[in-house]
Write a protein that holds these residues in place. Structure first.
Motif, mmCIF file in Angstrom:
data_model
loop_
_atom_site.group_PDB
_atom_site.id
_atom_site.type_symbol
_atom_site.label_atom_id
_atom_site.label_comp_id
_atom_site.label_asym_id
_atom_site.label_seq_id
_atom_site.Cartn_x
_atom_site.Cartn_y
_atom_site.Cartn_z
ATOM 1 N N VAL B 38 0.874 -1.170 0.000
ATOM 2 C CA VAL B 38 0.000 0.000 0.000
ATOM 3 C C VAL B 38 0.907 1.214 0.000
ATOM 4 O O VAL B 38 2.113 1.086 0.182
ATOM 5 C CB VAL B 38 -0.909 0.038 1.253
ATOM 6 N N ILE B 39 0.342 2.402 -0.212
ATOM 7 C CA ILE B 39 1.154 3.604 -0.089
ATOM 8 C C ILE B 39 1.591 3.688 1.365
ATOM 9 O O ILE B 39 0.763 3.627 2.262
ATOM 10 C CB ILE B 39 0.352 4.850 -0.509
ATOM 11 N N LEU B 193 -0.565 4.459 8.833
ATOM 12 C CA LEU B 193 0.590 4.183 7.996
ATOM 13 C C LEU B 193 0.982 5.409 7.205
ATOM 14 O O LEU B 193 0.136 6.049 6.607
ATOM 15 C CB LEU B 193 0.216 3.153 6.931
ATOM 16 N N GLY B 194 2.269 5.671 7.161
ATOM 17 C CA GLY B 194 2.774 6.716 6.270
ATOM 18 C C GLY B 194 2.063 8.042 6.460
ATOM 19 O O GLY B 194 1.853 8.786 5.525
ATOM 20 N N GLY B 195 1.676 8.339 7.702
ATOM 21 C CA GLY B 195 1.088 9.652 7.985
ATOM 22 C C GLY B 195 -0.294 9.840 7.395
ATOM 23 O O GLY B 195 -0.752 10.970 7.240
ATOM 24 N N GLU B 196 -0.991 8.740 7.064
ATOM 25 C CA GLU B 196 -2.304 8.852 6.443
ATOM 26 C C GLU B 196 -3.248 9.706 7.287
ATOM 27 O O GLU B 196 -3.337 9.545 8.499
ATOM 28 C CB GLU B 196 -2.933 7.469 6.258
ATOM 29 N N SER B 395 1.363 13.453 4.662
ATOM 30 C CA SER B 395 0.752 12.159 4.396
ATOM 31 C C SER B 395 1.363 11.601 3.115
ATOM 32 O O SER B 395 1.302 12.220 2.068
ATOM 33 C CB SER B 395 -0.758 12.334 4.242
ATOM 34 N N MET B 396 1.974 10.447 3.230
ATOM 35 C CA MET B 396 2.762 9.914 2.116
ATOM 36 C C MET B 396 1.889 9.540 0.922
ATOM 37 O O MET B 396 0.820 8.986 1.072
ATOM 38 C CB MET B 396 3.522 8.691 2.615
ATOM 39 N N LYS B 397 2.392 9.836 -0.282
ATOM 40 C CA LYS B 397 1.632 9.555 -1.498
ATOM 41 C C LYS B 397 2.385 8.662 -2.493
ATOM 42 O O LYS B 397 1.797 8.196 -3.450
ATOM 43 C CB LYS B 397 1.315 10.881 -2.218
#
Lengths: 490, 552
Positions: B38-39, B193-196, B395-397
């Protein structure tokens, strides 16, 4: 090993003897080859990226191991491939290649709508679309010229309501053995990477599976495939069509390898190095020890403003596997593994396009039997009521409030089944899907997906949780008796 | 003397005679993978999990693996003794624990998914019920790493500065905290996750919107509001610690993009490029203090710092008490297999007992040192989602990344760009960014094509200082890009027959590909390739060998 992705096991230091973190472009790879002087180059295990280098590498005097670059070209070149299929008496959807907008429209008039269009040499279905009329097709053709300038555009007759299947095989140049056949759960038109799929196929006529095995094997031998090959099939109105042939390891290979317990890529590497299928011990299709469902995972939640609807362009980032002894439980596990929860009771909202209305009745009946409360908007509700189901009305998003979106926000709905209109997705539909996404309500956008989900719900309610390791599920290759293998063939 | 000795400060020349310290009271070990790609979590956790499984199996432990993602090497049946391709939910994990009865669980190699699942199992009492011991990091350390309030307290006890912050479980609380902190603010939902669901807010209105979204995104409906250090330089240190309290820094990583862009969305460089040795040593000492205070008994941690470019003031942003995305990059950049070593440390080995696989001579207690530069560039998929805004934030993209190694930052950067497989080459991408009216905006607001906008601005004659002021990117990096631009301009003045050899060499050192050079010299690729060969200008390949140039 040449790869520029630091996240992979392939770029671990103990995977290869010499590892190069370099761009996968011709000049960098040739510079490495000049230094390393390899006996051969393997291009069929890295997806589409290294395939594009095959010709340049061969011209520079390097030996491509496995399937020769000309066979790769033949499979990619629509015209040559079409001739090959015709000569073998194998059907494919009517198609054409257009260099200009005029040509494209002319071909469309000849083969009829709907039409699947895409540029040649695609990666993950980039810039692929289904067009239902000349206006959308014309717009597409102009846009395609921007994305892939100079590349011709491929047009295929789109087979509505077809069942799609992925077949992977291993060939040594003299013989081909099918490794597995996966049936897509979503209808045709959804990118194969985005469709949930099941191994072995469910409710596909064994005769048709045999025919697919035969077609794929003939193609592999005809193309001179040494190593892995993937064929995508469609069954439309009882007829088998070949949609695509990829003479390389495909996305489905790891899934099939794990499910049947045969290290397909390892065997393929040995075959490319000169071993025969007999020598590597793969002489017949391995049996499938259970039912294995693949579910894709999408990034929609993270990307604001995106309509989470599926189409011919690939959007998923990853996948999960659900394994069980029957389809329903395998589907339920895959669904959970993909991060969704499967509602076991509650309220289901149903809204489908006209083409799906008749088929929705059975799904709705099943949900009602499982104790779900059904709600629907007018059109869908009328169909279901006519079929004798008890369905409550709910207002559409553009009607007076409280309407559907309010119920979604309040989490008064536990399951959404919403199939988009054929031609273009309605604004209302997009709002429903976005709201469901935002509030984490399971939202299913295809009718076949809905059927599978309902089977999953029923199975979970019927059975206890059961977990099994891959090792306990499969038998070592040597212990399988041929007779047993034959009876459990997929 | 500092209480936080680096192992390389100690005598490490007697490992041969040391007794084998392996834990023999545990037989089977459970490992969680990170699930689907996932991202925020890609195949880096396949890499780390595979290493951990192999290392532990090699030591004779029975390894039980759970991962729902079949497209991984770790789920290859040869990697673990029992491989469960099952959903990573607490119910399923409990069923597997009941069936397999593992003695221990290594929770730190499956990303945030592995940590969250472990915490859920602990809360449900499953670990206690079945007597499953945690290896590497205990529950307390995992919680301290996750809970930024606990983390802040722990840091402040050690005299380390962290950004001011507070937790809110509702809008009212959020408003109160925001009033105390002032704007802009960073919003971070817990356990995602990843700053979502996170982001930067500049005013009250944005705060209300963002907090609502963030509360929804967090499984615990809790968000952290944090004083912003936007525009500060961002660093990550990959630290390992063993049961005898030896600690080393495996790798330092500097973010090209300033604070405000998620590390996963930032171009990153290893080793760090713009700190003085004194500043770096102080950061290293802080990192040892952090890993010790958080209580990661053995294994790796990723510790993030922000540094004010104006004053040099340093704050600790966060620490991940586990193998992370950056660990994979650090492992590949240095040749130091972090996940494998972390697994071995978890079962009782110490850093000075584990031999380095690449050199075969040195031990894991040596801090790797690099005589080359490694650049990571994220790969996004925005072209597939035209409806989503192209901006980058907390938030990671990105969906993947490429890594390139070069003799210089320039060369590594250009190789990285070539590796991205974008539609159209770098020049075409740059041309799309070049509109002078929009350029300032494209530099100022981080977006996925900003790298190309930097090239465009410098080519249009912006000074390094102007670009630095607009983009908040350190001038050192921009001078490097300016050099690439200058070399390209110079090469463009010549043709193949007349181009000076020194210039060609300079161009190759700046990472210009054969294709790009041929374009500038207006000649076919193969002619240029032949000419380069004739002049013996060959590409340089750098060997990753972990060997230190000097001992600290």
């Amino acid at each position: 090993m040449v790869n520029c992705n630091p996240e992979t096991v392939s770029t671990d230091y103990d995977t290869s003897d010499r590892l190069y973190f370099e761009p996968l472009t011709l000049d960098h790879v040739l510079a490495i080859a000049e230094r390393e002087r390899p006996a051969g180059v393997i291009v069929q295990l890295g997806g589409q990226t290294p395939l594009k280098l095959a010709h340049g590498l061969e011209e520079a005097g390097l030996e491509i191991w496995g399937t020769p670059p000309d066979a790769i070209d033949l499979a990619e070149d629509r015209r040559r491939f079409g001739e090959l299929l015709a000569a073998e008496g194998i059907r494919q959807p009517e198609n054409g290649i257009a260099a200009t907008e005029e040509e494209g429209l002319e071909i469309a008039r000849r083969i009829g709508f709907p039409i699947l269009v895409r540029p040649s040499y695609v990666l993950g279905g980039r810039a692929m679309a289904i067009c239902y009329d000349e206006t959308t097709l014309g717009g597409y053709l102009q846009e395609a010229a921007d994305v892939a300038a100079g590349q011709p555009v491929l047009l295929d007759r789109f087979l509505d309501d077809a069942i799609e299947l992925d077949l992977d095989l291993l060939a040594d140049g003299r013989r081909a053995v099918v490794a597995g056949i996966m049936q897509h759960i979503e209808e045709a038109g959804i990118h194969s990477g985005d469709s949930a799929a099941v191994l072995p196929p469910q409710l596909v006529d064994p005769g048709q599976l045999d025919e697919m095995r035969d077609i794929a094997s003939r193609l592999a031998l005809r193309l001179g495939v040494v190593g892995l090959m993937n064929v995508q099939f469609a069954i439309h109105a009882g007829t088998i069509y070949v949609l695509e042939v990829n003479p390389r390891a495909s996305r489905t290979v790891p899934f099939i390898a794990k499910a049947v317990g045969v290290p397909l890529v390892k065997l393929a590497a040995r075959v490319m190095a000169g071993a025969s299928l007999e020598e590597v011990g793969l002489t017949e299709q391995p049996p499938v020890p259970g039912v294995f469902v693949k579910a894709p995972v999408f990034p929609f939640r993270r990307l604001a403003g995106v309509d989470p609807v599926l189409g011919p362009e690939m959007k998923s980032t990853g996948e999960v596997m659900g394994a069980a002894d029957d389809f329903g439980r395998a589907f339920a596990k895959a669904w959970q593994g993909a991060g969704h929860h499967l509602p076991l009771a509650g309220t289901a909202f149903l809204s489908v396009n006209d083409a799906d209305k008749a088929a929705l009745v059975a799904v709705a009946q099943r949900l009602a039997d499982l104790g779900f409360r059904l709600i629907a908007t007018d059109g869908t509700r009328a169909t279901l009521i006519a079929a004798g189901l008890d369905v409550e009305a709910v207002r559409k998003a553009h009607q007076e409030r409280p309407h559907l979106l309010d119920h979604l926000v309040n989490r008064e709905i536990d399951l959404v089944i919403n199939t988009p209109l054929g031609q273009s997705s309605h604004v209302d539909d997009a709002l429903i899907r976005q709201a469901a996404l935002k509030y984490d309500i399971p939202c299913i956008t295809t009718l076949s997906g809905a059927r599978a989900a309902v089977a999953g719900i029923a199975a979970v309610r019927r059975h206890d949780l059961e977990v099994r390791s891959l090792q306990s599920r499969r038998l070592p290759l040597a212990e399988r008796s041929p007779a047993k293998a034959a009876t459990t063939r997929s | 003397m500092s209480p936080f000795l680096s192992a390389s400060d100690r005598d490490i020349l007697t490992p041969e005679s040391a007794p084998v310290p392996r834990r023999d009271n545990i037989r089977s070990i459970l490992i969680f993978g990170s699930g689907p790609i996932v991202i925020g979590q890609a195949c880096e956790f396949d890499y780390s999990g595979t290493q951990a499984c192999r290392a532990l199996r090699n030591e004779g432990y029975r390894v039980v693996l759970v991962n729902s993602n079949p497209a991984t090497i770790m789920t290859d049946p040869e990697v673990a003794d029992a491989t469960y391709v099952e959903p990573l939910t607490p119910e399923i994990a409990e069923a597997i624990i009941g069936q397999e009865r593992p003695d221990a669980l290594l929770p730190t190699v499956g990303g945030q998914t592995g940590i969250n699942l472990t915490l859920a199992l602990d809360e449900a009492g499953v670990l206690e019920q079945w007597g499953v011991e945690l290896l590497g990091a205990g529950i307390e350390a995992l919680r301290r790493g996750e809970d930024r309030q606990l983390f802040k307290e722990a840091m402040e006890e050690n005299g380390l500065e962290v950004p001011r912050r507070g937790y809110a479980s509702g809008l009212g609380e959020a408003r109160e905290i925001a009033a105390g902190l002032g704007y802009p603010l960073i919003i971070r939902p817990s356990f995602t996750l990843g700053g979502e669901g996170g982001g930067v807010v500049y005013n009250r209105e944005e705060l209300e919107e963002r907090v609502a979204v963030a509360l929804d995104a967090s499984p615990t409906r809790q968000v952290l509001l944090e004083q912003s250090v936007l525009g500060w330089k961002e660093y990550e240190l990959e630290v390992m610690r063993d049961r005898r309290d030896n600690a080393i820094v495996v790798c330092s990583v500097e973010n090209f993009d300033a604070m405000g862009v998620h590390t996963g969305d930032s171009v990153t460089v290893a080793p760090q490029q713009t700190l003085s040795d004194r500043e770096y040593q102080a950061m290293r000492d802080d990192a040892f203090a952090v890993i010790r205070r958080v209580g990661v008994a053995t294994g790796g941690s990723n510790i993030q710092f922000a540094v004010d470019p104006a004053t040099g003031r340093r704050v600790v942003i966060e620490m991940n008490p586990r193998v992370s995305r950056s660990s994979a990059l650090a492992s590949k950049a240095t040749g130091f297999p972090i996940a494998k070593i972390a697994a071995l440390l978890a079962v009782g080995y110490t850093l000075d007992e584990i031999r380095n696989d690449i050199t075969g001579k040195t031990y894991a207690a040596f801090e790797p040192s690099l005589d080359y530069t490694v650049v990571k560039i994220p790969r996004w998929a925005f072209e597939k989602f035209p409806d989503t805004p192209p901006e980058l934030g907390t938030s990671m993209k990105s969906v993947g990344e490429v890594m390139a190694i070069g003799a210089t930052f320039r060369e590594a950067l250009m190789k990285g760009l070539a590796s991205l497989e974008l539609d159209g080459d770098v020049a075409a991408r740059e041309a799309r960014m070049a509109d002078p009216i929009k350029l300032r905006q494209r530099l100022a607001v981080p977006n996925w094509q900003r790298l190309f906008a930097l090239f465009a601005a410098l080519r249009q004659g912006w000074s390094v200082e102007e670009v630095a002021a607009a983009s908040q990117i350190d001038p050192w990096f921009l001078r490097e890009i300016a050099e690439i631009v200058a070399v390209e301009a110079e090469v463009g003045c010549w043709d193949l027959a007349s181009v000076p050899e020194l210039l060609l060499r300079r161009a190759r050192r700046s990472g210009l590909s054969v294709t790009r050079l041929a374009e500038l010299l207006d000649c076919p690729d193969d002619q240029l390739a032949a000419e380069l060969k004739r002049r013996k200008i060959r590409p340089v390949f750098k060997r990753v060998d972990t060997r230190p140039v000097s001992r600290p």
